[in-house]
Design a protein around this motif. Structure first.
Motif, short mmCIF file in Angstrom:
data_model
loop_
_atom_site.label_atom_id
_atom_site.label_comp_id
_atom_site.label_asym_id
_atom_site.label_seq_id
_atom_site.Cartn_x
_atom_site.Cartn_y
_atom_site.Cartn_z
N ARG A 60 -6.02 3.08 5.30
CA ARG A 60 -7.45 2.78 5.37
C ARG A 60 -7.65 1.26 5.33
O ARG A 60 -6.97 0.56 4.61
CB ARG A 60 -8.18 3.42 4.18
N LYS A 83 -7.51 -2.08 -5.26
CA LYS A 83 -7.68 -2.65 -3.91
C LYS A 83 -7.21 -4.10 -3.83
O LYS A 83 -7.55 -4.92 -4.67
CB LYS A 83 -9.14 -2.54 -3.49
N GLN A 120 -3.69 4.62 -1.92
CA GLN A 120 -4.71 5.27 -1.11
C GLN A 120 -4.41 6.76 -1.16
O GLN A 120 -3.43 7.21 -0.56
CB GLN A 120 -4.69 4.76 0.32
N ILE A 141 -9.33 4.65 -2.63
CA ILE A 141 -8.52 3.44 -2.77
C ILE A 141 -8.60 2.97 -4.21
O ILE A 141 -9.68 2.79 -4.77
CB ILE A 141 -9.02 2.33 -1.82
N ALA A 168 0.68 5.50 0.32
CA ALA A 168 -0.21 6.60 0.69
C ALA A 168 0.62 7.72 1.30
O ALA A 168 1.49 7.47 2.13
CB ALA A 168 -1.26 6.14 1.69
N ILE A 190 0.87 -1.18 0.00
CA ILE A 190 0.00 0.00 0.00
C ILE A 190 0.90 1.22 0.00
O ILE A 190 1.88 1.27 0.75
CB ILE A 190 -0.93 0.03 1.22
N GLU A 223 -1.66 -1.29 -3.96
CA GLU A 223 -2.88 -0.51 -3.75
C GLU A 223 -2.47 0.91 -3.41
O GLU A 223 -1.58 1.11 -2.58
CB GLU A 223 -3.67 -1.13 -2.59
#
Length: 101
Positions: A69, A48, A40, A45, A9, A7, A38
């Motif tokens: 998240r 996913k 964010q 998002i 972000a 992820i 993924e």
């Protein structure tokens, strides 16, 4: 083949989030790993990661500078947390470090 999920972000969720994702994807392919990233960001998002992909993952990377998240999806996994900047600068190291955990 090793499977990695990640992820990315950052607080604004625009440029650096996607730069980190691209760096991790490129490094994963170069190292011949199956990687899904993924993002964010400001637009929500994207790409996913599914519960099954998390279960199958050999490594999990959070390249983040903000709260993830739906982090509870990863409750049974060891997570390698790094900054977005680290992922952009040396994604191969991030992947290898995550696999070593």
């Amino acid at each position: 083949m090793k499977k990695i999920v990640a992820i990315t972000a950052c607080p604004t969720g625009i440029a650096h989030t996607f730069m980190a994702a691209k760096a991790l994807e490129t490094a994963g392919k170069k190292l011949n790993y199956d990687i899904k990233v993924e993002t964010q960001g400001a637009t929500g998002i994207k790409n996913k990661i599914t519960v099954q992909e998390i279960a199958d993952a050999d490594a999990v990377i959070f390249a983040v500078e903000t709260k993830v998240r739906e982090e509870e999806r990863f409750k049974d996994k060891i997570i390698h947390k790094i900054s977005v900047k680290e992922a952009i600068k040396n994604a191969e190291k991030a992947i290898n470090d995550a696999l070593a955990l």
